[in-house]
Design a protein around this motif. Sequence first.
Motif, PDB file in Angstrom:
ATOM      1  N   LYS A   6       0.845  -1.189   0.000  1.00 44.43           N
ATOM      2  CA  LYS A   6       0.000   0.000   0.000  1.00 44.43           C
ATOM      3  C   LYS A   6       0.886   1.246   0.000  1.00 44.43           C
ATOM      4  N   TYR A   7       0.504   2.230  -0.818  1.00 36.72           N
ATOM      5  CA  TYR A   7       1.239   3.489  -0.917  1.00 36.72           C
ATOM      6  C   TYR A   7       0.297   4.664  -0.757  1.00 36.72           C
ATOM      7  N   LEU A   8       0.825   5.718  -0.170  1.00 32.28           N
ATOM      8  CA  LEU A   8       0.167   7.009  -0.116  1.00 32.28           C
ATOM      9  C   LEU A   8       1.004   7.944  -0.979  1.00 32.28           C
ATOM     10  N   VAL A   9       0.376   8.560  -1.965  1.00 30.52           N
ATOM     11  CA  VAL A   9       1.074   9.440  -2.904  1.00 30.52           C
ATOM     12  C   VAL A   9       0.440  10.825  -2.822  1.00 30.52           C
ATOM     13  N   CYS A  10       1.271  11.833  -2.581  1.00 26.35           N
ATOM     14  CA  CYS A  10       0.816  13.220  -2.492  1.00 26.35           C
ATOM     15  C   CYS A  10       1.673  14.054  -3.437  1.00 26.35           C
ATOM     16  N   TYR A  11       1.043  14.976  -4.144  1.00 30.03           N
ATOM     17  CA  TYR A  11       1.824  15.785  -5.071  1.00 30.03           C
ATOM     18  C   TYR A  11       1.334  17.227  -5.110  1.00 30.03           C
ATOM     19  N   ASP A  12       2.220  18.098  -5.543  1.00 29.64           N
ATOM     20  CA  ASP A  12       1.928  19.506  -5.766  1.00 29.64           C
ATOM     21  C   ASP A  12       2.639  19.881  -7.059  1.00 29.64           C
ATOM     22  N   ILE A  13       1.866  20.084  -8.115  1.00 30.05           N
ATOM     23  CA  ILE A  13       2.421  20.357  -9.436  1.00 30.05           C
ATOM     24  C   ILE A  13       1.833  21.662  -9.948  1.00 30.05           C
ATOM     25  N   SER A  14       2.686  22.612 -10.284  1.00 26.78           N
ATOM     26  CA  SER A  14       2.228  23.946 -10.645  1.00 26.78           C
ATOM     27  C   SER A  14       1.617  24.034 -12.051  1.00 26.78           C
ATOM     28  N   ASP A  15       2.128  23.286 -12.992  1.00 27.77           N
ATOM     29  CA  ASP A  15       1.651  23.339 -14.379  1.00 27.77           C
ATOM     30  C   ASP A  15       0.401  22.474 -14.549  1.00 27.77           C
ATOM     31  N   ASN A  16      -0.673  23.069 -15.027  1.00 28.18           N
ATOM     32  CA  ASN A  16      -1.952  22.358 -15.168  1.00 28.18           C
ATOM     33  C   ASN A  16      -1.855  21.132 -16.076  1.00 28.18           C
ATOM     34  N   PHE A  40      -4.152   6.820  -2.878  1.00 24.47           N
ATOM     35  CA  PHE A  40      -3.888   5.674  -2.015  1.00 24.47           C
ATOM     36  C   PHE A  40      -4.101   4.412  -2.836  1.00 24.47           C
ATOM     37  N   GLY A  41      -3.273   3.414  -2.608  1.00 21.62           N
ATOM     38  CA  GLY A  41      -3.511   2.148  -3.281  1.00 21.62           C
ATOM     39  C   GLY A  41      -2.334   1.208  -3.201  1.00 21.62           C
ATOM     40  N   ASP A  42      -2.530   0.066  -3.812  1.00 26.43           N
ATOM     41  CA  ASP A  42      -1.537  -1.002  -3.813  1.00 26.43           C
ATOM     42  C   ASP A  42      -0.694  -0.935  -5.080  1.00 26.43           C
ATOM     43  N   LEU A  43       0.612  -1.026  -4.888  1.00 26.72           N
ATOM     44  CA  LEU A  43       1.546  -1.021  -6.009  1.00 26.72           C
ATOM     45  C   LEU A  43       2.536  -2.163  -5.861  1.00 26.72           C
ATOM     46  N   LYS A  44       2.934  -2.701  -6.999  1.00 28.35           N
ATOM     47  CA  LYS A  44       4.027  -3.667  -7.030  1.00 28.35           C
ATOM     48  C   LYS A  44       5.316  -2.903  -7.313  1.00 28.35           C
ATOM     49  N   ARG A  45       6.433  -3.544  -7.089  1.00 29.29           N
ATOM     50  CA  ARG A  45       7.738  -2.901  -7.263  1.00 29.29           C
ATOM     51  C   ARG A  45       7.896  -2.239  -8.641  1.00 29.29           C
ATOM     52  N   PRO A  46       7.529  -2.890  -9.755  1.00 29.82           N
ATOM     53  CA  PRO A  46       7.678  -2.222 -11.059  1.00 29.82           C
ATOM     54  C   PRO A  46       6.805  -0.973 -11.177  1.00 29.82           C
ATOM     55  N   GLU A  47       5.657  -0.973 -10.515  1.00 30.93           N
ATOM     56  CA  GLU A  47       4.778   0.197 -10.545  1.00 30.93           C
ATOM     57  C   GLU A  47       5.375   1.351  -9.740  1.00 30.93           C
ATOM     58  N   VAL A  48       6.033   1.030  -8.636  1.00 32.46           N
ATOM     59  CA  VAL A  48       6.721   2.065  -7.854  1.00 32.46           C
ATOM     60  C   VAL A  48       7.856   2.651  -8.695  1.00 32.46           C
ATOM     61  N   SER A  49       8.579   1.803  -9.399  1.00 29.99           N
ATOM     62  CA  SER A  49       9.649   2.288 -10.289  1.00 29.99           C
ATOM     63  C   SER A  49       9.073   3.203 -11.366  1.00 29.99           C
ATOM     64  N   ALA A  50       7.930   2.832 -11.919  1.00 22.43           N
ATOM     65  CA  ALA A  50       7.280   3.667 -12.931  1.00 22.43           C
ATOM     66  C   ALA A  50       6.841   5.001 -12.328  1.00 22.43           C
ATOM     67  N   LEU A  51       6.366   4.982 -11.086  1.00 22.83           N
ATOM     68  CA  LEU A  51       5.970   6.204 -10.389  1.00 22.83           C
ATOM     69  C   LEU A  51       7.172   7.142 -10.225  1.00 22.83           C
ATOM     70  N   VAL A  52       8.289   6.599  -9.792  1.00 26.45           N
ATOM     71  CA  VAL A  52       9.503   7.403  -9.626  1.00 26.45           C
ATOM     72  C   VAL A  52       9.940   7.976 -10.974  1.00 26.45           C
ATOM     73  N   SER A  53       9.945   7.144 -11.995  1.00 25.35           N
ATOM     74  CA  SER A  53      10.362   7.574 -13.327  1.00 25.35           C
ATOM     75  C   SER A  53       9.450   8.674 -13.869  1.00 25.35           C
TER      76      SER A  53
END
Length: 98
Positions: A6-16, A40-53
């Motif tokens: 399970k992951y919690l992801v929060c972001y602040d992005i200025s460009d619409n 919020f949700g479940d991620l596997k390791r490759p999905e976390v890598s994709a999130l970082v990328s």
Amino acid sequence: MGQYVKYLVCYDISDNKQRTKFFDFLKDLGLTQVQKSVFFGDLKRPEVSALVSMSRKLLDSSTDSCLYFPTQLTVEEIRKCIGLKHFSYCEPDDSRVL
């Protein structure tokens, strides 16, 4: 197949435009929106890598931010928070493909 975390992801992005792309990407990962820029949700390791990328690709580190944390939060704990008593979430199945 790998295990989900399970992951919690929060972001602040200025460009619409970039914010919309990132929002859509998180939805495509199967994450559930909790607040405007909190997922919020479940991620596997490759999905976390994709999130970082994708974070590195879309975000400008001088103006934007993205926090992503593995968490032990449960749906019940989220529902205890103010304004989230009807929060719903479906556990993933192994048919989801990135």
